[in-house]
Motif scaffolding. Structure first.
Motif, PDB file in Angstrom:
ATOM      1  N   LEU A  33     -11.022   0.847  20.347  1.00 17.22           N
ATOM      2  CA  LEU A  33     -10.852   0.078  19.104  1.00 17.22           C
ATOM      3  C   LEU A  33     -12.201  -0.368  18.555  1.00 17.22           C
ATOM      4  CD1 LEU A  33      -7.716  -2.070  19.980  1.00 17.22           C
ATOM      5  CD2 LEU A  33      -7.851  -0.045  18.533  1.00 17.22           C
ATOM      6  N   LEU A  36     -13.696   2.559  16.809  1.00 19.89           N
ATOM      7  CA  LEU A  36     -13.054   2.765  15.506  1.00 19.89           C
ATOM      8  C   LEU A  36     -13.629   1.826  14.457  1.00 19.89           C
ATOM      9  CD1 LEU A  36      -9.280   3.167  16.475  1.00 19.89           C
ATOM     10  CD2 LEU A  36     -10.709   4.891  15.390  1.00 19.89           C
ATOM     11  N   TYR A  45      -6.246   3.229  11.992  1.00 12.67           N
ATOM     12  CA  TYR A  45      -5.475   2.806  13.155  1.00 12.67           C
ATOM     13  C   TYR A  45      -4.162   2.216  12.672  1.00 12.67           C
ATOM     14  CZ  TYR A  45      -4.406   0.996  17.772  1.00 12.67           C
ATOM     15  OH  TYR A  45      -3.814   0.756  18.986  1.00 12.67           O
TER      16      TYR A  45
END
Length: 109
Positions: A33, A36, A45
């Motif tokens: 995450l 990202l 996401y």
């Protein structure tokens, strides 16, 4: 891009044309995450509140677009909760790519 495994995974996803990641993150997915959020052209996401819903969303996306969908689950209960959706996708021949995070080694002690 970088040598961190999460950044390498993002390179692969972009190279394969993945534009969305479906997930219900646990602590093991935090590096992914973070990668990202650090990357400008990272896939979107799509957050789900339960792994069963996440796999079903990815299944519907793959069926609607005709492209494989990418799912990120956490290990153990997370993967187990997604199994019914994976069974449905398998029987429908829906193309899904599923990753499951690994437990933190510090919990082994």
């Amino acid at each position: 891009m970088g040598s961190r495994p999460a950044l390498a995974l993002l390179d692969i996803l972009r190279g394969e044309g993945v534009d969305r990641v479906f997930g219900n993150p646990g602590t093991t997915e935090l590096p992914f995450l973070a990668a990202l959020s650090e990357t400008d052209d990272a896939p979107e996401y799509v957050l789900g509140v339960h792994e069963g819903a996440v796999v079903s969303m990815a299944d519907g996306y793959a069926r609607g677009t005709g492209r494989p969908a990418f799912v990120s689950l956490h290990i153990a209960a997370g993967l187990a909760n997604g199994l019914i959706g994976l069974l449905n996708a398998r029987r429908s021949r829906t193309p899904l790519v599923v990753t499951a995070g690994q437990q933190d080694r510090r919990h082994l002690q």
